[in-house]
Scaffold this motif. Structure first.
Motif, PDB file in Angstrom:
ATOM      1  N   ALA A  54       0.838  -1.205   0.000  1.00 26.99           N
ATOM      2  CA  ALA A  54       0.000   0.000   0.000  1.00 26.99           C
ATOM      3  C   ALA A  54       0.870   1.251   0.000  1.00 26.99           C
ATOM      4  CB  ALA A  54      -0.929  -0.016   1.212  1.00 26.99           C
ATOM      5  N   ASN A  57       2.596   1.957  -3.258  1.00 26.54           N
ATOM      6  CA  ASN A  57       1.666   2.434  -4.286  1.00 26.54           C
ATOM      7  C   ASN A  57       1.034   3.772  -3.928  1.00 26.54           C
ATOM      8  OD1 ASN A  57       1.167   0.307  -6.582  1.00 26.54           O
ATOM      9  ND2 ASN A  57       1.546  -0.850  -4.697  1.00 26.54           N
ATOM     10  N   ASN A  58       1.656   4.476  -2.968  1.00 25.30           N
ATOM     11  CA  ASN A  58       1.210   5.824  -2.573  1.00 25.30           C
ATOM     12  C   ASN A  58      -0.255   5.866  -2.178  1.00 25.30           C
ATOM     13  OD1 ASN A  58       3.780   7.101  -3.094  1.00 25.30           O
ATOM     14  ND2 ASN A  58       3.329   6.835  -5.272  1.00 25.30           N
ATOM     15  N   ALA A  59      -0.688   4.841  -1.472  1.00 28.29           N
ATOM     16  CA  ALA A  59      -2.070   4.804  -0.995  1.00 28.29           C
ATOM     17  C   ALA A  59      -2.271   5.853   0.091  1.00 28.29           C
ATOM     18  CB  ALA A  59      -2.389   3.411  -0.450  1.00 28.29           C
ATOM     19  N   SER A  60      -3.526   6.180   0.332  1.00 27.78           N
ATOM     20  CA  SER A  60      -3.868   7.122   1.396  1.00 27.78           C
ATOM     21  C   SER A  60      -3.549   6.507   2.760  1.00 27.78           C
ATOM     22  CB  SER A  60      -5.364   7.442   1.339  1.00 27.78           C
ATOM     23  OG  SER A  60      -6.109   6.289   1.719  1.00 27.78           O
ATOM     24  N   LEU A  63      -6.087   3.813   3.578  1.00 27.82           N
ATOM     25  CA  LEU A  63      -5.955   2.526   2.900  1.00 27.82           C
ATOM     26  C   LEU A  63      -4.709   1.769   3.379  1.00 27.82           C
ATOM     27  CD1 LEU A  63      -7.255   0.581   0.968  1.00 27.82           C
ATOM     28  CD2 LEU A  63      -6.186   1.803  -0.952  1.00 27.82           C
ATOM     29  N   ASP A 165     -11.480   0.638  -3.222  1.00 24.09           N
ATOM     30  CA  ASP A 165     -10.367   0.466  -2.286  1.00 24.09           C
ATOM     31  C   ASP A 165     -10.270  -0.986  -1.834  1.00 24.09           C
ATOM     32  OD1 ASP A 165      -9.481   3.072  -2.365  1.00 24.09           O
ATOM     33  OD2 ASP A 165     -10.457   3.669  -0.500  1.00 24.09           O
ATOM     34  N   THR A 168      -8.550  -2.986  -4.516  1.00 23.14           N
ATOM     35  CA  THR A 168      -7.114  -2.717  -4.490  1.00 23.14           C
ATOM     36  C   THR A 168      -6.461  -3.447  -3.325  1.00 23.14           C
ATOM     37  OG1 THR A 168      -7.491  -0.544  -5.490  1.00 23.14           O
ATOM     38  CG2 THR A 168      -5.389  -0.878  -4.377  1.00 23.14           C
ATOM     39  N   TRP A 172      -3.395  -6.484  -3.160  1.00 20.89           N
ATOM     40  CA  TRP A 172      -2.196  -6.458  -2.312  1.00 20.89           C
ATOM     41  C   TRP A 172      -2.194  -7.658  -1.371  1.00 20.89           C
ATOM     42  CZ3 TRP A 172      -3.429  -0.720  -0.952  1.00 20.89           C
ATOM     43  CH2 TRP A 172      -3.026   0.103  -2.011  1.00 20.89           C
TER      44      TRP A 172
END
Length: 198
Positions: A54, A57-60, A63, A165, A168, A172
């Motif tokens: 996560a 992948n520059n997730a928030s 997330l 989300d 995604t 992962w």
């Protein structure tokens, strides 16, 4: 199969500071996450690999926190592969984990956790190649989790906020099962998790 939900973590996280909530959560994961999730990784290793994906992948922050905590239900149920019935009975770890965390985290964290099993069913329904890439443990558990979705179930799933989300996170989740992969520790996520607390 043990279906006892351990209340100790929730008790320790209640009515305390954000710092203590994260401390309690991480201590619990460190202690209880040493059992094996599947053939090659522990519960904790799986959580850390998923969170690392996560982050990469520059997730928030929400997330990333979902990724780190998505299988907390397995841990609070003491559900792991040393139990002969593990994967043969569905204890709804995703629902139990999401409910357990709801007093402490917003929907943006708990909904992807709640949906990460339906997301597997959704991806198996919409992508023929997806099933072939699943681990043996995931293929086995898919059967007890209900198999592929009906058209109606798929449409309902697509109406749920944060479902993208969850898809995604699911991908992962499937990749976070690499034996002896070096990852950063829980401490790396302290500030991320703390900022997501209610």
């Amino acid at each position: 199969m043990n279906n006892y939900v351990d209340p100790s973590l929730a008790q320790e996280m209640s009515d305390t500071t954000p710092q203590h909530k994260v401390e309690a959560l991480f201590n619990y994961m460190e202690k209880r996450g040493q059992s094996f999730y599947d053939e090659v990784v522990t519960q904790l290793e799986h959580a850390l690999q998923c969170a690392a994906l996560a982050k990469q992948n520059n997730a928030s922050p929400m997330l990333i926190t979902s990724a780190l905590l998505h299988d907390i239900g397995h841990i609070i149920l003491d559900e792991h592969n040393a139990d002969v019935a593990f994967l043969d009975t569905d204890l709804n770890h995703e629902e139990i984990g999401a409910q357990y965390l709801e007093p402490f985290f917003p929907d943006a964290v708990t909904t992807p956790i709640r949906l990460h099993v339906p997301a597997k069913r959704y991806l198996c329904t919409t992508d023929d190649a997806y099933y072939d890439g699943l681990s043996e443990a995931s293929k086995r558990s898919l059967k007890v989790q209900g198999g592929v979705l009906s058209d109606e179930e798929r449409k309902v799933f697509e109406q749920i906020p944060h479902y993208q989300d969850a898809l995604t996170l699911r991908q992962w989740d499937d990749l976070a099962k690499v034996k002896d992969l070096e990852t950063v520790g829980l401490e790396t996520y302290r500030d991320v998790v703390r900022q997501c607390l209610l």
